[in-house]
Motif scaffolding. Structure first.
Motif, PDB file in Angstrom:
ATOM      1  N   ALA A  62      -8.745 -11.478  97.720  1.00  0.00           N
ATOM      2  CA  ALA A  62     -10.041 -10.796  97.699  1.00  0.00           C
ATOM      3  C   ALA A  62     -10.182  -9.889  96.477  1.00  0.00           C
ATOM      4  O   ALA A  62     -10.765  -8.806  96.556  1.00  0.00           O
ATOM      5  CB  ALA A  62     -10.231  -9.992  98.984  1.00  0.00           C
ATOM      6  N   GLY A  63      -9.619 -10.355  95.362  1.00  0.00           N
ATOM      7  CA  GLY A  63      -9.732  -9.590  94.125  1.00  0.00           C
ATOM      8  C   GLY A  63      -8.838  -8.376  94.048  1.00  0.00           C
ATOM      9  O   GLY A  63      -8.928  -7.600  93.092  1.00  0.00           O
ATOM     10  N   LEU A  64      -7.972  -8.178  95.047  1.00  0.00           N
ATOM     11  CA  LEU A  64      -7.062  -7.032  95.065  1.00  0.00           C
ATOM     12  C   LEU A  64      -5.666  -7.506  94.692  1.00  0.00           C
ATOM     13  O   LEU A  64      -4.991  -8.195  95.478  1.00  0.00           O
ATOM     14  CB  LEU A  64      -7.054  -6.391  96.454  1.00  0.00           C
TER      15      LEU A  64
END
Length: 306
Positions: free
Chosen positions: A282-284
């Motif tokens: 999730a882009g983390l």
């Protein structure tokens, strides 16, 4: 857990001690060899009249060897003398991992101590963590470095010549002179083999950013944990941005690009027996850590010498 990064405190500004000599390959070994039983080097070792004959170099170089051994963490000063560290013993002992300091991993560790830790090496730390210009000359760096020194220690007034000499020594440590000067200028500095800095034109320098083939993943992992322990102690995760861009981080100190860092972080799980894990969801993008013993951290370094 959210990652916040802050290097704890600042060490005193230090711009001398090397006598303008860049670190040479065998100098750390020369200092280490002076240790007697228990890993203690008497203080007189570097001051006695016999030191010149013992080290096989001039008086100023003896002082330089002392400085570099302290700055690179080979020894620390105590009331009794200079105490050799356990990691230095493991690497530089005659039956150690790299008794003649020939392995690139030893040079990478020395660079990490100088540019990552900033102990007796303010210019080294500042150059690799604060200079962002694509190219630069020594003269262009002098005033910004002087301002940085004043911020660190407002009461200490450094002369322009002291700043200039320290910068010159730092730059020559990574990009030695191509011609001219004394015979010592032709002796290869230990850090010159790392390919971190190049002289693109006479007197003009540039960092070499990107993958570093001679930097072993074990040294990268050791540096990451060292940085983590000082910058985000107690946190179980660290953001990719901190690893890549924070002051004193492996990304900055080793001049790695994002792709190289990501590849190294993905390799950590296998290298550390899943004590360090990389996640990207999730882009983390984060690194997660479990408890690491001192022995496990030393094993990272040992892998680099296999």
């Amino acid at each position: 857990m959210k990652s916040t990064v802050k290097l704890n405190g600042r060490l005193p500004a230090h711009f001398s001690g090397h006598e303008t000599f860049p670190l040479r390959q065998m100098w750390l070994k020369k200092a280490f060899n002076q240790a007697v039983d228990g890993g203690l080097i008497p203080k007189r070792t570097f001051a006695d009249e016999t030191a010149i004959a013992e080290f096989g170099v001039g008086k100023n170089m003896v002082a330089s060897i002392r400085h570099w051994a302290l700055a690179c963490g080979v020894m620390r000063e105590t009331d009794e003398g200079f105490r050799v560290g356990s990691l230095a013993s493991e690497i530089l002992s005659d039956d150690g991992l790299d008794p003649y300091a020939e392995n690139p991993s030893t040079a990478w560790l020395a660079h990490w101590q100088l540019a990552g830790h900033c102990f007796r090496s303010t210019t080294w730390h500042w150059l690799f963590n604060h200079v962002t210009a694509p190219t630069f000359t020594r003269q262009e760096l002098e005033e910004p470095l002087a301002r940085y020194a004043r911020e660190l220690d407002p009461k200490h007034r450094l002369s322009a010549s002291t700043i200039s000499r320290d910068l010159e020594t730092c730059l020559r440590s990574y990009a030695p002179r191509a011609a001219g000067g004394s015979p010592e200028d032709f002796a290869d500095p230990l850090l010159g083999e790392l390919g971190l800095l190049q002289e693109v034109h006479k007197g003009q320098y540039a960092f070499r950013r990107g993958p570093k083939a001679s930097l072993h993943d074990g040294i990268f992992a050791y540096a990451l944990i060292d940085f983590w322990n000082r910058a985000a102690e107690g946190q179980s995760s660290l953001a990719f941005e901190a690893v890549a861009y924070a002051e004193g981080s492996p990304g900055r100190v080793f001049k790695l690009d994002e792709e190289s860092i990501a590849q190294r972080l993905m390799a950590l799980s296998d290298l550390t027996g899943r004590k360090l894990e990389w996640t990207d969801s999730a882009g983390l993008r984060q690194v997660h850590r479990k408890d690491l013993s001192k022995e496990a951290i030393k094993n990272m370094i040992r892998r680099a010498y296999e």
